[in-house]
Enzyme design. Structure first.
Site, PDB file in Angstrom:
ATOM      1  N   LYS A 182       8.571  -1.790   1.070  1.00 22.66           N
ATOM      2  CA  LYS A 182       8.098  -2.615  -0.055  1.00 22.66           C
ATOM      3  C   LYS A 182       7.912  -1.756  -1.306  1.00 22.66           C
ATOM      4  O   LYS A 182       8.379  -2.102  -2.388  1.00 22.66           O
ATOM      5  CB  LYS A 182       6.766  -3.279   0.315  1.00 22.66           C
ATOM      6  N   LEU A 239      -4.089  -7.849  -1.573  1.00 22.14           N
ATOM      7  CA  LEU A 239      -3.099  -8.742  -0.954  1.00 22.14           C
ATOM      8  C   LEU A 239      -1.791  -8.003  -0.667  1.00 22.14           C
ATOM      9  O   LEU A 239      -1.539  -6.950  -1.254  1.00 22.14           O
ATOM     10  CB  LEU A 239      -2.858  -9.918  -1.909  1.00 22.14           C
ATOM     11  N   PRO A 240      -0.962  -8.573   0.236  1.00 22.11           N
ATOM     12  CA  PRO A 240       0.240  -7.841   0.640  1.00 22.11           C
ATOM     13  C   PRO A 240       1.213  -7.533  -0.505  1.00 22.11           C
ATOM     14  O   PRO A 240       1.603  -6.386  -0.686  1.00 22.11           O
ATOM     15  CB  PRO A 240       0.885  -8.762   1.679  1.00 22.11           C
ATOM     16  N   LYS A 286       1.248   4.472  -8.809  1.00 21.88           N
ATOM     17  CA  LYS A 286       1.323   4.259  -7.359  1.00 21.88           C
ATOM     18  C   LYS A 286       2.786   4.250  -6.881  1.00 21.88           C
ATOM     19  O   LYS A 286       3.141   4.877  -5.880  1.00 21.88           O
ATOM     20  CB  LYS A 286       0.629   2.926  -7.036  1.00 21.88           C
ATOM     21  N   ASN A 333       2.063 -13.116  -3.126  1.00 20.30           N
ATOM     22  CA  ASN A 333       0.697 -13.482  -2.712  1.00 20.30           C
ATOM     23  C   ASN A 333      -0.259 -13.377  -3.900  1.00 20.30           C
ATOM     24  O   ASN A 333      -1.156 -14.202  -4.066  1.00 20.30           O
ATOM     25  CB  ASN A 333       0.190 -12.552  -1.602  1.00 20.30           C
ATOM     26  N   THR A 347      -0.674  -3.390  -4.006  1.00 26.23           N
ATOM     27  CA  THR A 347       0.459  -2.669  -4.609  1.00 26.23           C
ATOM     28  C   THR A 347       1.536  -3.695  -4.911  1.00 26.23           C
ATOM     29  O   THR A 347       2.104  -4.305  -3.995  1.00 26.23           O
ATOM     30  CB  THR A 347       1.034  -1.626  -3.631  1.00 26.23           C
TER      31      THR A 347
HETATM   32  P1  NAD Z   1      -2.767  -6.844   5.161  1.00 22.05           P
HETATM   33  O1  NAD Z   1      -1.551  -7.676   5.340  1.00 22.05           O
HETATM   34  O2  NAD Z   1      -3.408  -6.230   6.359  1.00 22.05           O
HETATM   35  O3  NAD Z   1      -3.917  -7.684   4.408  1.00 22.05           O
HETATM   36  C1  NAD Z   1      -3.660  -8.610   3.388  1.00 22.05           C
HETATM   37  C2  NAD Z   1      -4.581  -9.798   3.596  1.00 22.05           C
HETATM   38  O4  NAD Z   1      -4.332 -10.739   2.541  1.00 22.05           O
HETATM   39  C3  NAD Z   1      -4.345 -10.548   4.909  1.00 22.05           C
HETATM   40  O5  NAD Z   1      -5.564 -10.674   5.625  1.00 22.05           O
HETATM   41  C4  NAD Z   1      -3.802 -11.899   4.468  1.00 22.05           C
HETATM   42  O6  NAD Z   1      -4.174 -12.966   5.329  1.00 22.05           O
HETATM   43  C5  NAD Z   1      -4.430 -12.033   3.098  1.00 22.05           C
HETATM   44  N1  NAD Z   1      -3.721 -13.006   2.240  1.00 22.05           N
HETATM   45  C6  NAD Z   1      -2.393 -13.132   2.031  1.00 22.05           C
HETATM   46  N2  NAD Z   1      -2.151 -14.145   1.197  1.00 22.05           N
HETATM   47  C7  NAD Z   1      -3.353 -14.686   0.892  1.00 22.05           C
HETATM   48  C8  NAD Z   1      -3.759 -15.795   0.088  1.00 22.05           C
HETATM   49  N3  NAD Z   1      -2.861 -16.558  -0.547  1.00 22.05           N
HETATM   50  N4  NAD Z   1      -5.084 -16.068  -0.005  1.00 22.05           N
HETATM   51  C9  NAD Z   1      -5.990 -15.320   0.648  1.00 22.05           C
HETATM   52  N5  NAD Z   1      -5.669 -14.266   1.437  1.00 22.05           N
HETATM   53  C10 NAD Z   1      -4.361 -13.963   1.554  1.00 22.05           C
HETATM   54  O7  NAD Z   1      -2.374  -5.706   4.093  1.00 22.05           O
HETATM   55  P2  NAD Z   1      -3.131  -4.311   3.845  1.00 22.05           P
HETATM   56  O8  NAD Z   1      -2.587  -3.260   4.744  1.00 22.05           O
HETATM   57  O9  NAD Z   1      -4.596  -4.571   3.788  1.00 22.05           O
HETATM   58  O10 NAD Z   1      -2.570  -3.952   2.387  1.00 22.05           O
HETATM   59  C11 NAD Z   1      -3.012  -4.633   1.233  1.00 22.05           C
HETATM   60  C12 NAD Z   1      -2.371  -3.978   0.012  1.00 22.05           C
HETATM   61  O11 NAD Z   1      -2.741  -2.603  -0.032  1.00 22.05           O
HETATM   62  C13 NAD Z   1      -0.828  -4.012   0.049  1.00 22.05           C
HETATM   63  O12 NAD Z   1      -0.374  -4.306  -1.232  1.00 22.05           O
HETATM   64  C14 NAD Z   1      -0.450  -2.601   0.489  1.00 22.05           C
HETATM   65  O13 NAD Z   1       0.809  -2.193   0.001  1.00 22.05           O
HETATM   66  C15 NAD Z   1      -1.573  -1.784  -0.133  1.00 22.05           C
HETATM   67  N6  NAD Z   1      -1.855  -0.527   0.577  1.00 22.05           N
HETATM   68  C16 NAD Z   1      -1.931  -0.508   1.928  1.00 22.05           C
HETATM   69  C17 NAD Z   1      -2.198   0.704   2.575  1.00 22.05           C
HETATM   70  C18 NAD Z   1      -2.276   0.757   4.083  1.00 22.05           C
HETATM   71  O14 NAD Z   1      -2.292   1.877   4.642  1.00 22.05           O
HETATM   72  N7  NAD Z   1      -2.362  -0.369   4.784  1.00 22.05           N
HETATM   73  C19 NAD Z   1      -2.380   1.883   1.845  1.00 22.05           C
HETATM   74  C20 NAD Z   1      -2.326   1.811   0.452  1.00 22.05           C
HETATM   75  C21 NAD Z   1      -2.063   0.589  -0.188  1.00 22.05           C
END
Ligand code: NAD
Length: 332
Positions: free
Chosen positions: A277, A96-97, A202, A101, A127
């Site tokens: 973030k 999740l973001p 992290k 969340n 994260t």
């Molecule tokens: P994203 O926003 O693309 O995906 C998050 C998903 O969670 C979305 O589809 C959203 O609809 C869903 N969501 C939010 N609230 C919800 C709820 N209450 N119930 C159900 N679903 C819900 O984010 P991401 O890029 O996939 O990143 C996810 C995590 O991974 C973050 O914490 C980010 O910091 C970490 N991360 C991301 C990356 C990257 O390159 N994108 C790399 C390393 C770590």
């Protein structure tokens, strides 16, 4: 095993072992119980696909039904909310973001903990603030479940190719069970200590990454203003003591390297908003532990300014472009 023993009398030794392995592995495939997956965004979607590829039935949900389509087509069962996932699966991964969340998905009105089964293993790969991981773990424990934090390093590319690094915190006796699932999505799965320590690693890594990227960008910009060819400067930095990941693997200056976001107008990669973030989390934890992080604070401010000036969705290496604009130079 009886079937294997029966045929084994008629087969040479090595072939027997092979048949036995095939029977056993097809059995373990057949016995794979469903895994819950919540949050099918940029990272969660490819991660869930890799679990499906490894033969795990998936029960998934996301607040945006659109996000569920791809995994549904690949055979995942989609349910309405996290509580319904918990009703059907006793191993659940959340991606999740941010902290609010995660709190909602675990402890909200339709959260996992409303219907979690005793003995369930809950793995949060988002994260977030380590304090929230600890709070969620305590709430899960009250319901007879175990929560581990397992944030990842590696972006969408690593998530798609199953090459993420997982930093895992939580009860050590649960690590083997967590590793069985996480190994389907990553090449490095590392135990860090009690719950929250995965997040701590992290956050520290990303603070250093941001500081290193800003340092590389301002160094490159200074070199260019001194009349140096950026490729030559990069080559010499990378054989000298200034070398770092940002100079060597992910150079922020357009034209120095192929296959990195700077070669593609800073599209793709790791967005500056996500960096804000993570740097914000570093600031919170530094404040709570009274730790001086002056360069981390400065990095946080710089990325916040970038987001306010339209860089939020550009890769974080676009700090080079931001500095060029700041000093009035033409963009590269
Ligand atoms: P994203 O926003 O693309 O995906 C998050 C998903 O969670 C979305 O589809 C959203 O609809 C869903 N969501 C939010 N609230 C919800 C709820 N209450 N119930 C159900 N679903 C819900 O984010 P991401 O890029 O996939 O990143 C996810 C995590 O991974 C973050 O914490 C980010 O910091 C970490 N991360 C991301 C990356 C990257 O390159 N994108 C790399 C390393 C770590």
């Amino acid at each position: 095993m009886a079937a294997v023993l029966r045929v084994s009398r008629f087969l040479p030794g090595r072939f027997c072992k092979h048949v036995a392995f095939a029977v056993m592995s097809s059995r373990s495939m057949a016995s794979k119980t469903p895994v819950g997956f919540i949050g099918l965004g940029n990272m969660g979607n490819p991660m869930a696909k890799n679990l499906l590829k490894h033969g795990y039935p998936i029960i998934a949900t996301d607040v945006f039904p659109e996000s569920c389509k791809e995994v549904q087509e690949l055979g995942a069962q989609i349910v309405d909310n996290p509580a319904d996932v918990a009703e059907k699966a006793d191993r659940i991964i959340t991606m999740l973001p941010s902290s609010p969340n995660v709190i909602e998905v675990y402890t909200g009105a339709n959260g996992i903990l409303k219907k979690v089964k005793k003995g369930s293993l809950l793995i949060d790969s988002s994260t977030i603030d380590p304090t929230v991981s600890k709070e969620m773990a305590a709430a899960a424990e009250k319901m007879g479940a175990v929560l581990m934090d397992a944030p990842v390093s590696g972006g969408v590319g690593a998530a798609s190719s199953g090459k993420l690094t997982f930093m895992v915190g939580g009860a050590e006796e649960e690590f083997t069970a967590a590793k069985e699932l996480l190994s389907c999505m990553g090449t490095n799965v590392i135990y860090c200590g009690q719950v929250g320590t995965g997040q701590a690693v992290k956050i520290c890594n990303n603070m250093l990454l941001a500081i290193g990227m800003i340092g590389t960008s301002e160094t490159m910009n200074l070199g260019i203003r001194l009349g140096l060819d950026p490729k030559l400067l990069t080559k010499i930095l990378n054989m000298s003591s200034g070398r770092c990941w940002s100079s060597e693997v992910y150079n922020p200056v357009p034209g120095v390297m192929e296959g990195v976001p700077s070669a593609n107008n800073y599209q793709g990669g790791f967005g500056s908003l996500l960096m804000v973030k993570d740097l914000g989390l570093a600031q919170n934890t530094a404040t709570n532990t009274k730790t001086p992080v002056p360069l981390g604070s400065m990095a946080h401010q710089i990325y916040r300014m970038m987001c306010a000036r339209g860089y939020a969705n550009k890769d974080f290496s676009s700090v080079f472009q931001f500095l060029r604009e700041e000093d009035g130079q033409q963009q590269q």
